[in-house]
Motif scaffolding. Structure first.
Motif, short mmCIF file in Angstrom:
data_model
loop_
_atom_site.label_atom_id
_atom_site.label_comp_id
_atom_site.label_asym_id
_atom_site.label_seq_id
_atom_site.Cartn_x
_atom_site.Cartn_y
_atom_site.Cartn_z
N GLY A 93 -20.72 -41.31 34.20
CA GLY A 93 -21.48 -40.13 34.62
C GLY A 93 -20.58 -39.12 35.32
O GLY A 93 -20.73 -37.92 35.15
N TRP A 94 -19.63 -39.63 36.09
CA TRP A 94 -18.71 -38.73 36.78
C TRP A 94 -17.88 -37.96 35.77
O TRP A 94 -17.71 -36.74 35.89
N VAL A 95 -17.38 -38.66 34.72
CA VAL A 95 -16.55 -37.99 33.71
C VAL A 95 -17.38 -36.96 32.94
O VAL A 95 -17.02 -35.77 32.84
N ILE A 96 -18.53 -37.41 32.39
CA ILE A 96 -19.35 -36.51 31.58
C ILE A 96 -19.91 -35.38 32.44
O ILE A 96 -19.90 -34.22 32.05
N GLY A 97 -20.32 -35.75 33.66
CA GLY A 97 -20.88 -34.74 34.56
C GLY A 97 -19.88 -33.66 34.90
O GLY A 97 -20.20 -32.48 34.86
N ALA A 114 -19.69 -31.39 31.97
CA ALA A 114 -20.91 -30.67 31.60
C ALA A 114 -21.27 -29.59 32.62
O ALA A 114 -21.79 -28.54 32.24
N ILE A 115 -21.01 -29.85 33.94
CA ILE A 115 -21.44 -28.84 34.91
C ILE A 115 -20.58 -27.58 34.86
O ILE A 115 -20.85 -26.62 35.56
N ARG A 116 -19.56 -27.59 34.00
CA ARG A 116 -18.78 -26.36 33.86
C ARG A 116 -19.58 -25.28 33.14
O ARG A 116 -19.22 -24.11 33.18
N ARG A 117 -20.62 -25.68 32.43
CA ARG A 117 -21.55 -24.69 31.84
C ARG A 117 -22.94 -25.00 32.37
O ARG A 117 -23.21 -26.11 32.82
N SER A 118 -23.85 -24.01 32.27
CA SER A 118 -25.18 -24.29 32.79
C SER A 118 -26.23 -24.03 31.71
O SER A 118 -25.91 -23.61 30.60
N GLY A 119 -27.46 -24.30 32.05
CA GLY A 119 -28.59 -24.01 31.17
C GLY A 119 -28.52 -24.76 29.87
O GLY A 119 -28.28 -25.97 29.82
N ILE A 120 -28.69 -24.00 28.80
CA ILE A 120 -28.81 -24.57 27.48
C ILE A 120 -27.50 -25.25 27.04
O ILE A 120 -27.51 -26.25 26.36
N TYR A 121 -26.35 -24.69 27.50
CA TYR A 121 -25.07 -25.27 27.14
C TYR A 121 -24.92 -26.66 27.75
O TYR A 121 -24.36 -27.57 27.15
N PHE A 122 -25.43 -26.81 28.97
CA PHE A 122 -25.36 -28.12 29.64
C PHE A 122 -26.02 -29.18 28.77
O PHE A 122 -25.48 -30.28 28.58
N ALA A 123 -27.18 -28.84 28.22
CA ALA A 123 -27.90 -29.80 27.37
C ALA A 123 -27.07 -30.13 26.13
O ALA A 123 -26.94 -31.30 25.75
N MET A 124 -26.48 -29.10 25.51
CA MET A 124 -25.72 -29.35 24.28
C MET A 124 -24.47 -30.17 24.57
O MET A 124 -24.09 -31.04 23.77
N ILE A 125 -23.81 -29.92 25.70
CA ILE A 125 -22.58 -30.64 26.02
C ILE A 125 -22.88 -32.12 26.29
O ILE A 125 -22.20 -33.01 25.78
N THR A 126 -23.93 -32.38 27.08
CA THR A 126 -24.25 -33.78 27.36
C THR A 126 -24.61 -34.50 26.07
O THR A 126 -24.21 -35.64 25.85
N LEU A 127 -25.35 -33.81 25.20
CA LEU A 127 -25.71 -34.43 23.92
C LEU A 127 -24.47 -34.74 23.10
O LEU A 127 -24.32 -35.84 22.55
N ALA A 128 -23.54 -33.79 23.03
CA ALA A 128 -22.34 -33.98 22.22
C ALA A 128 -21.46 -35.10 22.78
O ALA A 128 -20.97 -35.95 22.03
#
Lengths: 295, 310
Positions: free
Chosen positions: B91-95, B98-112
């Motif tokens: 979670g620390w690595v992915i987080g 992912a927090i480098r972008r927000s909103g909709i991009y956050f969702a896409m990055i975590t999914l990818a």
């Protein structure tokens, strides 16, 4: 036959071509996502499912009504576009004032519905769709054989992408569209029917996905799952390229397809993850994406 | 205050006697997914971050627990802790990415990124690929409580759930939780007040990932196997659906949502086959269009309206 880095040039070029074919799907799909996002502020999770629906419609047209490849290439995207317009009018239009996340969640639900329906009808094993006669065989380029159908896929997607770019950047209609993206209220005040444009934009965006689906039908197995596996990679492509520029999406899509093809040659184990790894690197180095603007 | 204490007491008593009435394995499955959904809700409901790849933490922890217990011979409690820590680390690595972008991009990055881990698990030697990790022994808790017995295991799982639920409850009501809510409501203002927003988001993400991992490890213990399904994006979608249906940002919403969805899947699985996916999709669409506060949220609003009128 000669070799490149110890790999037969025929195999090498073959993988590169396959990479470009995948890349043209990435480009077409991410272009559609970008156009829709620009206008509706919605990330269309159903994009992959509608791409699958395009391929399925082509298959159904051929097997139930005897509609050939060329007519499918016209009719299936139209059908998908009509479905899109129905989705926009009946559901999406109620979400524009809410958080963007709800659009993602709604279209995710739609993707599940489409995927589940087709899986119930046709199972998960692939359906065959033969290559049209005109494109059977391959060109002999001397150093490699280029299957005609692959060349056609790359050419056709490039043409469609460039045509989209031309319409949006160089025509009056495109100017309205860009104006509506920038400031919908003001554009509406100038007497342009913005809700109609939004509806048509969504219809057109998903029609692009349907078009890619028909192109993909003879090139790979048609299966209800083909869309969801692709859409996640396309999301990564969108994060890498950023959704700011149309040419950017096309270049990023093709480029990543090529890189994926190269990985398949040199380190096949990583070929399914390389796009995601590139995404992680881009996020570290340039969080807004290669062609993106920080908002 | 005392009224809510009585409410919690009644709920706990109900859960203590539940296995006498309902098949314990089903209740344990519900508890695992409820914990998973509560962990997810900590992000979407209280921090405003939509992670669309949360299944990766469930799946990773499942594998770590399974592997450490089965191959390295860890006792169950140590296996769970190791798995939760592994999930938190991931979670620390992915987080942090992912927090480098927000909103909709956050969702896409975590999914990818979750999909990337999925492909990794598909190929990695220790996961058993498509077959999964089978025959994980439940072992003996603290060396003397035999977890092979469903009832013993049930009370262990219930204890884990109550502990995690209490932890989340404490987090939400702590000063840290208040800052998270401030970020959800207005990120720019939270920044201007001097909070290091990125740090808070990352900490919330790590906590959520670790608790999701605890849920995944517990699930492996209950079912004695860890499979790819747990790490698949379908599972990520399910936890979103559970939270949405129950009520995002409510304390009990995820629990209600998880119980509803798991029971529904259990009932429908043999009757409608692959149409289950369609039904899940329809629930998604209906929730988003008509029902955005979820079951608990709508009930709460109804209660407020009725007491307000009096």
């Amino acid at each position: 036959m000669s070799e490149i880095f110890g790999i037969p040039i025929q195999a090498f070029m073959g993988q590169l071509m396959l990479g470009l074919v995948n890349g043209s799907f990435y480009a077409t799909l991410s272009l559609g996502l970008a156009v829709i996002f620009g206008m509706l502020n919605i990330i269309n999770f159903a994009h992959g499912a509608l791409y699958m629906a395009g391929a399925m419609l082509a298959w159904m047209g051929l097997n139930y009504f005897g509609i050939g490849y060329w007519w499918s290439l016209l009719l299936a995207p139209l059908g998908v576009g009509v479905v899109g317009i129905f989705i926009e009018r009946s559901m999406l239009q109620w979400l524009y004032r809410l958080d963007h996340l709800y659009g993602l969640l709604l279209t995710f639900g739609l993707a599940l519905i489409l995927e589940g329906l087709f899986r119930d009808l046709y199972g998960v094993s692939g359906l065959p769709y033969s290559i049209p006669e005109e494109f059977a065989g391959a060109y002999n380029l001397g150093f490699m054989f280029l299957p005609k159908y692959r060349a056609w896929v790359i050419l056709a997607s490039l043409l469609v992408c460039l045509a989209t770019w031309f319409v949006i950047e160089k025509t009056r209609l495109g100017a309205y569209l860009r104006a509506a993206t920038e400031n919908p209220q003001l554009t509406q005040a100038f007497g342009i029917n913005v809700p109609l444009m939004v509806m048509l934009t969504y219809g057109f965006g998903v029609a692009l996905a349907g078009f890619a689906g028909v192109l993909a039908a003879p090139a790979m197995q048609i299966s209800p799952l083909m869309g969801s596996n692709l859409i996640i990679v396309v999301f990564a492509v969108v994060v890498i390229g950023g959704m700011g520029s149309i040419l950017g999406s096309i270049v990023t899509g093709l480029g990543l397809g090529l890189i994926e093809g190269l990985t398949k040659v040199f380190y096949p184990e990583a070929s399914s993850t390389v796009v995601f790894i590139i995404m992680a690197i881009v996020l570290l180095v340039r969080p807004a994406g290669l062609f993106g603007r920080e908002k | 205050m005392s009224r809510s204490a009585i409410g919690y007491g009644i709920l706990l008593a109900l859960m203590l006697v539940a296995p006498a009435v309902v098949y314990p394995v089903l209740v344990m499955k519900i508890l695992c997914f409820a914990l998973f959904a509560c962990a997810f809700n900590l992000l979407i409901g209280y921090t405003g971050l939509l992670s669309f790849g949360h299944a990766v933490f469930l799946g990773t922890a499942g594998y770590v627990a399974g592997h450490s217990i089965k191959v390295w011979g860890f006792p169950p409690e140590l296996g769970l802790i190791a798995a939760a820590l592994a999930a938190a680390g991931l979670g620390w690595v992915i987080g942090s990415l992912a927090i480098r972008r927000s909103g909709i991009y956050f969702a896409m990055i975590t999914l990818a990124l979750a999909q990337m881990m999925y492909f990794f698990f598909l190929q990695a030697p220790f996961t058993g690929g498509e077959d999964g990790l089978q025959d994980v022994p439940r072992g003996k808790l603290l060396g003397f409580i035999d977890l092979a017995d469903d009832y013993n295991l049930y009370y262990f799982v219930l204890a884990i759930f109550v502990f995690a639920f209490w932890l989340i409850h404490r987090t939400i009501h702590s000063p840290f939780g208040q800052v998270l809510k401030a970020i959800r409501e207005n990120e720019a203002r939270a920044i201007s007040l001097g909070y290091d927003v990125a740090k808070y988001k990352l900490l919330a993400f790590v906590l959520s990932a670790g608790l999701a991992g605890l849920a995944g490890a517990t699930k492996t213990l209950v079912f004695r196997f860890a499979t790819l399904t747990d790490a698949h994006w379908h599972t990520s979608g399910e936890v979103v659906l559970m939270t949405l249906l129950g009520g995002m940002g409510t304390v009990f919403g995820p629990v209600v949502g998880a119980a509803t969805i798991v029971t529904l899947q259990n009932e429908l699985a043999d009757k409608v086959g692959s149409l289950v996916t369609v039904i899940m999709g329809v629930i998604f669409v209906v929730c988003v269009l008509a029902f955005r506060r979820g079951i608990v949220g709508e009930l709460g609003a109804l209660y407020k309206r009725m007491t307000g009128r009096r």
